[in-house]
Design an enzyme around this catalytic site. Structure first.
Site, PDB file in Angstrom:
ATOM      1  N   TYR A   1       0.859  -1.183   0.000  1.00 39.78           N
ATOM      2  CA  TYR A   1       0.000   0.000   0.000  1.00 39.78           C
ATOM      3  C   TYR A   1       0.892   1.228   0.000  1.00 39.78           C
ATOM      4  O   TYR A   1       1.793   1.346   0.830  1.00 39.78           O
ATOM      5  CB  TYR A   1      -0.875  -0.018   1.258  1.00 39.78           C
ATOM      6  CG  TYR A   1      -1.814   1.155   1.386  1.00 39.78           C
ATOM      7  CD1 TYR A   1      -2.933   1.275   0.550  1.00 39.78           C
ATOM      8  CD2 TYR A   1      -1.608   2.143   2.350  1.00 39.78           C
ATOM      9  CE1 TYR A   1      -3.797   2.347   0.676  1.00 39.78           C
ATOM     10  CE2 TYR A   1      -2.477   3.207   2.485  1.00 39.78           C
ATOM     11  CZ  TYR A   1      -3.572   3.310   1.640  1.00 39.78           C
ATOM     12  OH  TYR A   1      -4.429   4.372   1.775  1.00 39.78           O
TER      13      TYR A   1
ATOM     14  N   ASP B   1       9.259   2.390  -0.038  1.00 37.14           N
ATOM     15  CA  ASP B   1       8.242   3.104   0.730  1.00 37.14           C
ATOM     16  C   ASP B   1       8.462   2.713   2.193  1.00 37.14           C
ATOM     17  O   ASP B   1       8.064   1.630   2.624  1.00 37.14           O
ATOM     18  CB  ASP B   1       6.848   2.695   0.233  1.00 37.14           C
ATOM     19  CG  ASP B   1       5.727   3.298   1.079  1.00 37.14           C
ATOM     20  OD1 ASP B   1       6.028   3.849   2.160  1.00 37.14           O
ATOM     21  OD2 ASP B   1       4.571   3.197   0.656  1.00 37.14           O
TER      22      ASP B   1
ATOM     23  N   LYS C   1       4.647   8.974   9.133  1.00 35.62           N
ATOM     24  CA  LYS C   1       4.405   8.455  10.482  1.00 35.62           C
ATOM     25  C   LYS C   1       5.421   8.954  11.518  1.00 35.62           C
ATOM     26  O   LYS C   1       5.264  10.039  12.053  1.00 35.62           O
ATOM     27  CB  LYS C   1       4.329   6.932  10.449  1.00 35.62           C
ATOM     28  CG  LYS C   1       3.188   6.429   9.508  1.00 35.62           C
ATOM     29  CD  LYS C   1       2.886   4.981   9.692  1.00 35.62           C
ATOM     30  CE  LYS C   1       1.908   4.427   8.674  1.00 35.62           C
ATOM     31  NZ  LYS C   1       0.497   4.709   8.939  1.00 35.62           N
TER      32      LYS C   1
END
Ligand code: HOZ
Length: 432
Positions: A149, A244, A272
């Site tokens: 994702y 990623d 994050k």
């Protein structure tokens, strides 16, 4: 700790009202608990390793606001730095010193990053890095892996993990076929499939993007040689390799998965943890590539709130804490104890299970395993996971409400928290 008097009356009231106000009652789909059933818990506040709901229940939290809370929720040093920064204003829309400080910290920590651009989310980081891959190579096609994702930008919503996998959605309506026509997909850990795609699309592939350790299809590690093989293949075809590391950055090691595995991509996305709980994303990498980004170069990308002083401050303090001696050893030890313990308890109570851990990230699948890809992950017992999730919630353990999400620990989690978690797991699994 939640006791036999587990009550969620206030959560139900608030979430009931939310359903009328926001699609599905939430601001992000996985939070709605749709795949595990039952009402989501409405949080009141968080501190250290714990979350407290509006009914007064306390939970040991293994979601950690989906990753950012690695030093523990509401860490006093992060809050202290934020209070000071707040007095100077919330957003400048102009350069600030804090951007330099965080940029330098990121560049020093992450092997691939020589220059960095701050944005506001992991989604934004990934959609921007995709534009950059194309701008730099002059090619349009990219390779991604099923179950990975990279945020919700159109061109990544092809066999995507996280909420798309959790809700079992087909590729989303609203995404034009022309937008995803250039997104090629392969199975994670299948190097031959990637080789074949390069051979079928000579000089057309801008690069390969992946989660170096998958956290959005459950927790899946790369097999020996997979990352190195991708590095070789991308070089051979003059394509870019992009990690990623929105989830894994500063979580598997201070320098992320790339430091841990010793493979340096050309570009990296982050999010994050580098925002310490405030909205931040970033992309960075080789200087010659990053210099294409406006205004240094022609590839346009911008943001009103990007690099804002509050988010930068929370990120700086979080990285400062993480960079102290012994932190990653502590995270590794506590997370291993938890991940190994969960598999052991599952086996002892008669359940097929497999799992794993790296740094402060872990996973548990209800299947014999092994799980090397999203295709493997889909074969696990989802109904059992749902019952396990609900049981754990009632025991005061807050796990991600989806089999297709990784778990996260923090510096605030103690041996005692892990022992309480394993006891709870034993009680729940014995009754499943
Ligand atoms: N996509 C996020 C996890 N992989 C979920 C974010 C959220 O619901 O806050």
């Amino acid at each position: 700790m939640v006791s036999s008097a587990f009550r969620t009356v206030r959560s139900e009231e608030i979430f009931g009202a939310a359903r009328d106000l926001m699609p599905g009652g939430v601001s992000s789909p996985v939070r709605a608990f749709k795949s595990v059933g039952g009402q989501p818990i409405v949080f009141d506040h968080v501190k250290g390793a714990y979350a407290y709901d509006v009914d007064g229940n306390q939970y040991i939290d293994y979601v950690g606001t989906w990753g950012p809370a690695i030093v523990g929720h509401a860490h006093p040093e992060v809050l202290g730095a934020l209070h000071q920064a707040l007095d100077k204003g919330t957003s400048f829309g102009a350069p600030c010193l804090q951007e330099n400080i965080l940029a330098r910290m990121v560049i020093e920590a992450v092997p691939s990053i020589e220059m960095v651009r701050f944005v506001n989310s992991g989604t934004e980081a990934c959609m921007s890095v995709l534009r950059l891959m194309r701008a730099f190579t002059g090619r349009d096609k990219i390779i991604k892996f099923s179950g990975c994702y990279h945020g919700h930008a159109d061109m990544f919503l092809v066999q995507a993990g996280s909420g798309v996998a959790t809700l079992g959605l087909p590729d989303s309506p609203g995404v034009p076929k022309t937008t995803t026509a250039n997104t090629l997909t392969a199975t994670y850990n299948d190097l031959e499939a990637v080789k074949a795609l390069f051979e079928q699309n000579p000089n057309e592939i801008a690069g390969v993007i992946l989660e170096p350790v998958v956290g959005n299809a459950g927790f899946i590690v790369p097999e020996a040689g997979f990352l190195a093989g991708l590095r070789e293949l991308t070089r051979e075809h003059n394509a870019l390799l992009v990690f990623d590391e929105v989830m894994t950055g500063f979580r598997l090691a201070y320098g992320g998965a790339q430091q841990r595995f010793g493979i340096t991509p050309d570009l990296t996305t982050l999010g994050k943890i580098i925002g310490g709980g405030l909205p931040v994303g970033a992309y960075g990498g080789r200087r010659d590539i990053m210099e294409m980004v406006a205004p240094a170069g022609p590839m346009y990308q911008a943001g009103t709130l990007s690099g804002n002083p509050l988010a930068m401050t929370a990120g700086i303090k979080t990285l400062e804490i993480l960079n102290r001696p012994g932190t990653y050893e502590q995270l590794e030890k506590i997370t291993k104890k938890l991940a190994d313990g969960l598999v052991q308890v599952a086996h002892e109570t008669g359940h097929a299970a497999c799992g794993g851990q790296l740094g402060a990230m872990f996973g548990l699948f209800f299947t014999e395993g092994p799980v090397h890809s999203y295709e493997d992950a889909k074969r696990c017992d989802l109904a059992k996971f749902s019952r396990f999730h609900r049981g754990m919630l009632e025991q005061g353990i807050y796990l991600a409400p989806s089999q297709f999400e990784a778990g996260f620990t923090s510096l605030a989690h103690t041996d005692e928290d892990v022992e309480r978690t394993l006891e709870a797991a034993r009680a729940v699994l014995a009754k499943l």
